[in-house]
Each structure stands twice: as structure tokens, then as C-alpha cells.
Motif scaffolding. Structure first.
Motif, PDB file in Angstrom:
ATOM      1  N   ALA A  46       0.809  -1.224   0.000  1.00  0.00           N
ATOM      2  CA  ALA A  46       0.000   0.000   0.000  1.00  0.00           C
ATOM      3  C   ALA A  46       0.843   1.276   0.000  1.00  0.00           C
ATOM      4  CB  ALA A  46      -0.975  -0.005   1.178  1.00  0.00           C
ATOM      5  N   PRO A  47       1.798   1.414  -0.957  1.00  0.00           N
ATOM      6  CA  PRO A  47       2.636   2.609  -0.972  1.00  0.00           C
ATOM      7  C   PRO A  47       1.852   3.887  -1.296  1.00  0.00           C
ATOM      8  CG  PRO A  47       2.968   1.355  -2.988  1.00  0.00           C
ATOM      9  CD  PRO A  47       2.108   0.508  -2.073  1.00  0.00           C
ATOM     10  N   GLU A  48       0.649   3.762  -1.844  1.00  0.00           N
ATOM     11  CA  GLU A  48      -0.163   4.932  -2.165  1.00  0.00           C
ATOM     12  C   GLU A  48      -0.815   5.548  -0.930  1.00  0.00           C
ATOM     13  OE1 GLU A  48      -0.527   1.824  -5.426  1.00  0.00           O
ATOM     14  OE2 GLU A  48      -0.778   1.852  -3.264  1.00  0.00           O
ATOM     15  N   VAL A  49      -0.802   4.847   0.193  1.00  0.00           N
ATOM     16  CA  VAL A  49      -1.472   5.324   1.400  1.00  0.00           C
ATOM     17  C   VAL A  49      -0.517   6.186   2.222  1.00  0.00           C
ATOM     18  CG1 VAL A  49      -2.599   4.652   3.549  1.00  0.00           C
ATOM     19  CG2 VAL A  49      -3.029   3.356   1.451  1.00  0.00           C
ATOM     20  N   SER A  50      -0.867   7.457   2.310  1.00  0.00           N
ATOM     21  CA  SER A  50      -0.089   8.410   3.109  1.00  0.00           C
ATOM     22  C   SER A  50      -0.552   8.344   4.561  1.00  0.00           C
ATOM     23  CB  SER A  50      -0.318   9.828   2.573  1.00  0.00           C
ATOM     24  OG  SER A  50       0.129  10.788   3.498  1.00  0.00           O
ATOM     25  N   MET A  51       0.371   8.447   5.464  1.00  0.00           N
ATOM     26  CA  MET A  51       0.011   8.482   6.879  1.00  0.00           C
ATOM     27  C   MET A  51      -0.684   9.804   7.228  1.00  0.00           C
ATOM     28  SD  MET A  51       0.615   5.482   7.642  1.00  0.00           S
ATOM     29  CE  MET A  51       0.181   5.490   9.371  1.00  0.00           C
ATOM     30  N   ASP A  52      -0.672  10.757   6.304  1.00  0.00           N
ATOM     31  CA  ASP A  52      -1.383  12.016   6.506  1.00  0.00           C
ATOM     32  C   ASP A  52      -2.860  11.901   6.125  1.00  0.00           C
ATOM     33  OD1 ASP A  52       0.909  13.331   7.390  1.00  0.00           O
ATOM     34  OD2 ASP A  52       1.478  13.906   5.345  1.00  0.00           O
ATOM     35  N   ASN A  53      -3.249  10.798   5.488  1.00  0.00           N
ATOM     36  CA  ASN A  53      -4.633  10.578   5.095  1.00  0.00           C
ATOM     37  C   ASN A  53      -5.320   9.786   6.205  1.00  0.00           C
ATOM     38  OD1 ASN A  53      -6.975   9.219   3.981  1.00  0.00           O
ATOM     39  ND2 ASN A  53      -6.281   9.939   1.983  1.00  0.00           N
ATOM     40  N   GLY A  55      -8.299   8.719   6.838  1.00  0.00           N
ATOM     41  CA  GLY A  55      -9.170   7.599   6.495  1.00  0.00           C
ATOM     42  C   GLY A  55      -8.426   6.351   6.070  1.00  0.00           C
ATOM     43  N   PHE A  56      -7.465   6.501   5.169  1.00  0.00           N
ATOM     44  CA  PHE A  56      -6.749   5.334   4.666  1.00  0.00           C
ATOM     45  C   PHE A  56      -5.602   4.906   5.581  1.00  0.00           C
ATOM     46  CE2 PHE A  56      -8.649   6.570   0.508  1.00  0.00           C
ATOM     47  CZ  PHE A  56      -9.283   5.378   0.248  1.00  0.00           C
ATOM     48  N   ALA A  57      -4.983   5.850   6.283  1.00  0.00           N
ATOM     49  CA  ALA A  57      -3.843   5.510   7.147  1.00  0.00           C
ATOM     50  C   ALA A  57      -4.234   4.502   8.219  1.00  0.00           C
ATOM     51  CB  ALA A  57      -3.260   6.774   7.776  1.00  0.00           C
ATOM     52  N   ALA A  58      -5.466   4.617   8.716  1.00  0.00           N
ATOM     53  CA  ALA A  58      -5.922   3.689   9.752  1.00  0.00           C
ATOM     54  C   ALA A  58      -5.927   2.241   9.252  1.00  0.00           C
ATOM     55  CB  ALA A  58      -7.318   4.088  10.220  1.00  0.00           C
ATOM     56  N   GLY A  59      -6.082   2.046   7.960  1.00  0.00           N
ATOM     57  CA  GLY A  59      -6.114   0.697   7.407  1.00  0.00           C
ATOM     58  C   GLY A  59      -4.862   0.286   6.668  1.00  0.00           C
ATOM     59  N   LYS A  60      -3.818   1.137   6.694  1.00  0.00           N
ATOM     60  CA  LYS A  60      -2.618   0.846   5.898  1.00  0.00           C
ATOM     61  C   LYS A  60      -2.026  -0.517   6.224  1.00  0.00           C
ATOM     62  CE  LYS A  60       1.877   2.438   4.442  1.00  0.00           C
ATOM     63  NZ  LYS A  60       2.058   3.152   3.208  1.00  0.00           N
ATOM     64  N   GLU A  61      -1.925  -0.835   7.480  1.00  0.00           N
ATOM     65  CA  GLU A  61      -1.343  -2.119   7.868  1.00  0.00           C
ATOM     66  C   GLU A  61      -2.189  -3.277   7.335  1.00  0.00           C
ATOM     67  OE1 GLU A  61      -0.346  -4.135  12.048  1.00  0.00           O
ATOM     68  OE2 GLU A  61       0.496  -2.105  11.798  1.00  0.00           O
ATOM     69  N   MET A  62      -3.517  -3.144   7.426  1.00  0.00           N
ATOM     70  CA  MET A  62      -4.412  -4.177   6.900  1.00  0.00           C
ATOM     71  C   MET A  62      -4.269  -4.266   5.384  1.00  0.00           C
ATOM     72  SD  MET A  62      -7.566  -4.815   5.172  1.00  0.00           S
ATOM     73  CE  MET A  62      -8.366  -3.245   5.165  1.00  0.00           C
TER      74      MET A  62
END
Length: 174
Positions: A46-53, A55-62
Motif C-alpha cells: 500500500a505505498p499509495e497510502v499516506s500516513m497524513d490521510n 481515512g486510509f492511514a488507519a487501514g494501511k497495515e491491513m
């Protein structure tokens, strides 16, 4: 939009949603209306998921650990027919991080009929962006779902009608 295996499993009344969406898709096909699927997904890790986002950052690990091909697969009950397109997006709106707008222009499509999960996510974001891009819009309310029924109701009865025609599937297929 986002009626994919990794998301639809979270919808409490998914059999009804799938049945309604199936009726809409069958009607669209019979009328020669193009059916375009939109799914959300990411590359491995998931390299497209920024930790600044938020909504998506919460699920990055998943997202990083999931089989993305399976996660992004449209539910088999409403799967694309031969020749129908599936567009992958990287954010909430169907337009963001996808080639949807290029496809719509190439096919000279000016009226979009929106369905999907979640009403407060992909449907709302896509409706707002599509309206700003001057598309005519229809939302099939009972082909949308949200984790919060009150939010779904407010959006489909009070917010969306300002920018779109909002109907149920039985009205739309007539």
C-alpha cells in the motif's frame, strides 16, 4: 462503486444490496447503458497510502497484508460481463487516482448513474466531483449502503437531491 469482496462483506444487508444492484445492472445492460465498475485498491505494501490521510492511514497495515487481487474483485453476484470495464482508484472518489474521466470522455458519457458502498464515502465524493465536472447525475438510493443508516437517509433525501436525481431501483428500471 466499491462493491468488491473486501468491502461488501462489511455491509449488514448485503444480499438485498446485491439483489438491487443486480436488477439495476441487468436493466442497464438491456438498455445498452454501459456498466463501469469502480474498485479501490493498492499495490503490495500500500505505498499509495499516506500516513497524513486519516481515512486510509488507519487501514494501511491491513491493506499492506491483504491479497489485493481478492480484495478488489467485484462480488460474483454482480460481476462484470465480458467487455465491461473495471476502474481501480486509490482514494475515496471514483475519479481520484483512476482513469475514469478519460474513459467517460472517450465514450462520450455525460450522465452517470451512481451506486455503491459507502453512501458517505465513494458515492458522496464521486457525486460532488462529478457535479463539479458538469455530469448529469442519478443516484439509485437502494443500490447504495452505509454503515450509518441515518447518514445514508440524510444524504439520499436531503443532500444528494441538490445535485442529482435520487430514485430507487424499481423507479430507475421503468
Amino acid at each position: 462503486m466499491d462493491m468488491q469482496l473486501g468491502i461488501i462483506s462489511r455491509v449488514s444487508d448485503s444480499p438485498v444490496l446485491l439483489s438491487n444492484a443486480g436488477k439495476a445492472i441487468t436493466s442497464a445492460r438491456s438498455k445498452g447503458i454501459p456498466v463501469i465498475y469502480v474498485v479501490v485498491g493498492f499495490r503490495p505494501g500500500a505505498p499509495e497510502v499516506s500516513m497524513d490521510n486519516k481515512g486510509f492511514a488507519a487501514g494501511k497495515e491491513m491493506f499492506a497484508g491483504v491479497d489485493m487481487d481478492e480484495f478488489m474483485r467485484v462480488h460474483p453476484d454482480i460481476a462484470p460481463a465480458e467487455g465491461e470495464l473495471t476502474v481501480a482508484k486509490r482514494r475515496v472518489s471514483a475519479f481520484t487516482g483512476s482513469d475514469l474521466e478519460v474513459i467517460l470522455r472517450a465514450k462520450e458519457i455525460k450522465h452517470l448513474v451512481l451506486t455503491g458502498i459507502a453512501t458517505s464515502g465513494v458515492v458522496l465524493s464521486t457525486l460532488r466531483e462529478a457535479s463539479d465536472k458538469d455530469y448529469r447525475l442519478t443516484v439509485i438510493a437502494d443500490c447504495c449502503a452505509d454503515g450509518d443508516e441515518e447518514v445514508h437517509r440524510v444524504l439520499t433525501t436531503k443532500v444528494f437531491p441538490r445535485q442529482a436525481d435520487v430514485v430507487n431501483v424499481d423507479e430507475w428500471i421503468k
